[in-house]
Design a protein around this motif. Structure first.
Motif, short mmCIF file in Angstrom:
data_model
loop_
_atom_site.label_atom_id
_atom_site.label_comp_id
_atom_site.label_asym_id
_atom_site.label_seq_id
_atom_site.Cartn_x
_atom_site.Cartn_y
_atom_site.Cartn_z
N LYS A 100 -29.22 17.14 -17.65
CA LYS A 100 -28.45 16.40 -17.65
C LYS A 100 -27.25 16.40 -15.58
O LYS A 100 -25.98 16.85 -16.23
CB LYS A 100 -27.89 15.70 -18.75
N VAL A 101 -28.06 15.67 -15.05
CA VAL A 101 -27.26 16.26 -13.53
C VAL A 101 -26.91 14.80 -13.14
O VAL A 101 -27.30 13.72 -13.54
CB VAL A 101 -28.35 16.72 -12.22
N PHE A 102 -25.37 14.86 -12.54
CA PHE A 102 -24.90 14.38 -12.32
C PHE A 102 -23.93 13.89 -10.94
O PHE A 102 -23.30 14.86 -10.57
CB PHE A 102 -23.04 13.16 -13.05
N GLY A 103 -23.31 12.71 -9.75
CA GLY A 103 -23.09 12.29 -9.17
C GLY A 103 -21.25 11.83 -9.11
O GLY A 103 -21.76 11.62 -10.42
N HIS A 104 -20.69 12.11 -8.66
CA HIS A 104 -19.71 10.69 -8.31
C HIS A 104 -18.74 11.63 -8.86
O HIS A 104 -17.81 11.68 -7.39
CB HIS A 104 -19.40 9.64 -9.91
N ILE A 105 -18.42 12.90 -9.43
CA ILE A 105 -17.53 13.36 -9.21
C ILE A 105 -17.22 14.57 -8.26
O ILE A 105 -18.29 15.17 -8.12
CB ILE A 105 -16.83 14.34 -11.15
N HIS A 106 -16.76 14.99 -6.91
CA HIS A 106 -16.95 15.82 -5.97
C HIS A 106 -17.20 17.03 -6.50
O HIS A 106 -17.34 18.20 -5.57
CB HIS A 106 -16.08 15.17 -5.17
N LYS A 107 -16.12 17.72 -7.61
CA LYS A 107 -16.05 18.97 -7.38
C LYS A 107 -17.05 19.28 -8.65
O LYS A 107 -17.16 19.02 -9.78
CB LYS A 107 -14.55 19.62 -8.43
N PRO A 108 -18.25 20.59 -7.71
CA PRO A 108 -19.27 20.66 -8.78
C PRO A 108 -18.40 21.31 -10.60
O PRO A 108 -17.65 22.29 -9.83
CB PRO A 108 -19.57 22.30 -8.25
#
Length: 329
Positions: free
Chosen positions: A208-216
């Protein structure tokens, strides 16, 4: 193993003086992974920082076509993408398809090998869509939580069926996950529609890979890939993209690869009539912002101090000095 390259939050903006860093990070992903020859590419949202310009669209189209020359590309809408701003990419002529998803659905993703993957794609959940459906603004977050739970349950059933048919499955989303933190460590709590631990658990142990929050970061079994490069002075963490290798049973392993983008430093300084140094790190080639706090009655000394700061940070690529006066009364 099926190899998927995941990145996102490129935030292209041709009018931003640091847009070249964003393009360079995207180019690094492509150059390194053209050698890897992935079965698919995934962009986890926020291709653009705001409504795109012609230059933005040309830059993105060139890179998406380079990627599609190697393998199919899946792109989802983020919260910074204007409505329909990405649709044209799905119409580009390319060796492999470029699939653009503006909503939430399970997508059939063809792989470069000729096989097929099933992907639960979740574009950024927009509050206005719920309001337009007749839900009172104050009830949107609670109603959205229930709606997302139904979506995740339906997606889980579809993905389970796909695995029974021998397909690789995973998820890509662009949303806030309850429990995530910003680059400054601030918990992401507020009125934003959020994906919960319960929602994510519906999908089991798939990627489950997400974008939106810039901190890994990892949150409840989901993975934020992070932004393509540093977009503000608060983003002090290293930037990366992910190479995911997914087995036939949809178990997976991740390789995190560093993106070579300039560092950004924020420095708090106070006016001093000494020769004390401010810099405490290797700032050569970095972007530096110095916030200079001074008593209002000492304003005549500020120009000389600014010159000292310029000399001390002369090796910086870009220097911003922000004088902040403290009122006498």
């Amino acid at each position: 193993m099926t190899t998927i390259v995941c990145f996102g939050d490129t935030h292209l903006c041709s009018t931003d003086p640091l847009n070249s860093d964003r393009l360079a990070a995207w180019d690094q992903v492509i150059a390194e992974c053209e050698v890897v020859r992935p079965e698919a590419w995934v962009h986890a949202g926020d291709v653009f920082d705001s409504k795109s310009t012609v230059d933005d669209r040309i830059a993105a189209a060139d890179r998406l076509r380079r990627m599609a020359a190697v393998a199919p590309v899946l792109v989802i809408y983020g919260n910074h993408c204007a409505p329909r701003d990405l649709d044209l990419f799905g119409r580009l002529s390319s060796v492999h398809p470029i699939i653009v998803v503006p909503d939430a659905r399970v997508v059939d993703l063809p792989l470069a090998t000729g096989a097929m993957a099933s992907v639960f794609a979740l574009a950024y959940p927009i509050k206005s869509a719920f309001v337009a459906a007749g839900i009172a603004p104050g009830d949107v977050v609670a109603e959205a939580d229930r709606a997302l739970d139904v979506l995740f349950m339906q997606a889980a059933a579809q993905l389970a069926d796909a695995r029974m048919r021998g397909r690789v499955t995973f998820m890509v989303g662009h949303a806030n996950i309850a429990g995530s933190v910003s680059s400054t460590g601030q918990p992401m709590i507020g009125s934003e529609i959020s994906v919960s631990a319960l929602h994510l658990a519906r999908l089991g142990g798939i990627l489950k890979v997400f974008g939106h929050i810039h901190k890994p970061q990892d949150v409840f079994g989901a993975v934020y890939v992070g932004s393509g490069c540093r977009l503000s002075f608060g983003e002090i963490e290293e930037k990366r993209y992910i190479v995911a290798r997914i087995a036939n049973d949809s178990s997976y392993e991740l390789e995190s690869r560093r993106l070579m983008c300039p560092k950004m430093y924020h420095v708090d300084a106070t006016l001093a009539r000494t020769d004390s140094k401010i810099a405490s790190a290797d700032i050569a080639g970095s972007d530096v912002r110095v916030r200079l706090t001074y008593p209002q009655q000492e304003r005549d000394a500020v120009p000389a101090v600014k010159e000292r700061i310029k000399k001390e940070f002369s090796s910086a690529r870009r220097l911003v000095i922000e004088p902040v006066a403290i009122p006498d009364r």
